[in-house]
Design an enzyme around this catalytic site. Structure first.
Site, PDB file in Angstrom:
ATOM      1  N   CYS A 201     -17.418 -12.124   0.723  1.00  0.00           N
ATOM      2  CA  CYS A 201     -18.631 -12.906   0.518  1.00  0.00           C
ATOM      3  C   CYS A 201     -18.231 -14.341   0.198  1.00  0.00           C
ATOM      4  O   CYS A 201     -17.530 -14.586  -0.763  1.00  0.00           O
ATOM      5  CB  CYS A 201     -19.420 -12.330  -0.654  1.00  0.00           C
ATOM      6  SG  CYS A 201     -21.005 -13.122  -0.855  1.00  0.00           S
TER       7      CYS A 201
ATOM      8  N   GLN B  84       0.806  -1.224   0.000  1.00  0.00           N
ATOM      9  CA  GLN B  84       0.000   0.000   0.000  1.00  0.00           C
ATOM     10  C   GLN B  84       0.838   1.273   0.000  1.00  0.00           C
ATOM     11  O   GLN B  84       0.287   2.363  -0.196  1.00  0.00           O
ATOM     12  CB  GLN B  84      -0.930   0.011   1.227  1.00  0.00           C
ATOM     13  CG  GLN B  84      -2.068  -0.993   1.139  1.00  0.00           C
ATOM     14  CD  GLN B  84      -3.120  -0.593   0.114  1.00  0.00           C
ATOM     15  OE1 GLN B  84      -3.332   0.583  -0.168  1.00  0.00           O
ATOM     16  NE2 GLN B  84      -3.797  -1.571  -0.460  1.00  0.00           N
TER      17      GLN B  84
END
Ligand code: PLP
Length: 357
Positions: A303, A167
């Site tokens: 999910c 990042q």
């Protein structure tokens, strides 16, 4: 991707098809192009040329850092490995492999904004710790870690330190033995990463075969993506950077009374990150509405098999299962305009209104 990156890659996709390990002229040209990218990336890490090894992704690089260090040190008394509890899954999910190799993995606790608790780390360190892995900044919350202190503690303990800098690259002075990076976070191509391995670090490859990348990562190098990684590294430093302004504009334009900013002080945050929660509103519902409005946001909640899993990062910060399904992450690119940031805030506002907030 940056247009300059596409232009730099194109010849290697069309004509520059030589295998970089081949001795013929085409192969040598490809090898030279790879080595040029290695030079750019090693310079920007403050590393030696030979300390940078290309991989297929940040994930592969992080797998190599922990599993490779574990494989190379099987004869050592150091049998514990410490990961911050908010590491990316590419670090955390190496745990079963490490366990099979005879190591015990322990998680370093974090505070409410996901910063490692230094006192806890100090207490956990000991002569039996082989490796500490703490990311430079968290991909979900954007929290920047106290990396210098972590590096100093690991170093004083004779422990290897791996820093996932996906990042924050291009960044240097991480004081780490192993640093992992990825091209697609700097507007480069997807499917290419790299690992910095400090000279002298004991590490073994996890892919074996043709001995490429100084026998540290077998497999024919992907010349085009590596060249793209080098070009993106070169370009990114000289580009206008709107990230902080766009993020701040977005946040100050959000007028939703119940909204909570997970990391309230922007000094603790990556400049292009905003992470919010609206209590009682599941991230998934918001994301569907936002997507229809053309806003690509995300959540840390994954999910799987039809149900949303709460974010492991928010759970580690002490949030409840329900709260950990509410996190919404917005990231702003270097070239995001303030207008776009305001429009995104308006969309969040409209979506929240549709949900009765
Ligand atoms: N580490 C962090 C902090 C990331 O954000 C990511 C990707 O999003 C990775 C590792 C994995 O990198 P890659 O997508 O190149 O596998």
């Amino acid at each position: 991707m940056l247009p300059e990156v596409v232009d730099a890659m194109e010849p290697w996709l069309r004509d520059g098809y030589g295998n970089p390990s081949s001795l013929h002229a085409d192969g040598r040209r490809a090898k030279d192009a790879i080595d040029k990218a290695r030079e750019i990336i090693s310079d920007s890490l403050g590393a030696l040329f030979a300390e940078v090894i290309f991989t297929s992704s940040g994930t592969e690089a992080a797998n190599l850092a922990s599993v490779g260090a574990a494989l190379a040190n099987e004869d050592s008394r150091r049998k514990r490995i410490l990961f911050s509890a908010v590491e990316h899954h590419c670090v955390l999910h190496t745990e079963p492999i490490l366990r099979r190799l005879g190591y015990e993995v322990e998680l370093i606790p974090v505070d409410r904004i996901g910063r490692v608790r230094l006192k806890a780390l100090q207490d956990m360190l000991g002569e039996d710790v082989l490796l500490v892995s703490v990311m430079h900044a968290n991909n979900e919350l954007g929290t920047i870690q106290p990396i210098e202190e972590v590096a100093r503690m690991a170093n004083e303990n004779g422990t290897l330190f791996h820093c996932d800098a996906v990042q924050t690259f291009p960044t240097s002075d991480l004081h780490a033995d192993l640093v992992t990076i990825s091209a697609h976070k700097i507007n480069g191509p997807k499917g290419v990463g790299a690992i910095y391995i400090k000279a002298g670090t004991r590490i073994k490859p996890i892919t074996v075969g043709g001995g490429q990348e100084r026998e540290m990562r077998a497999g024919t190098e992907n010349t085009a993506t590596i060249v793209g990684f080098g070009e993106a590294t070169k370009q990114i430093k000289n580009r206008p950077d709107n990230r902080r302004e766009a993020r701040d504009t977005f946040l100050s334009a959000l007028q939703i009374p119940q909204l909570i900013q997970t990391v309230p002080n922007s000094d603790d945050l990556l400049q292009g990150h905003a992470h919010i929660r609206i209590p009682g509103v599941q991230a998934e519902t918001m994301l569907i509405l936002l997507d229809r409005m053309g806003v690509s946001a995300s959540s840390g909640a994954a999910c799987s098999s039809g149900s949303i899993e709460p974010s492991h990062v928010l759970l580690a910060c002490g949030y409840t299962q329900e709260e950990a399904k509410e996190g919404l992450r917005f990231t702003f690119g270097r070239e995001t305009s303030l207008e776009e940031a305001k429009e995104a805030a308006q969309c969040v506002h409209d979506a929240a209104k549709q949900l009765g907030r």
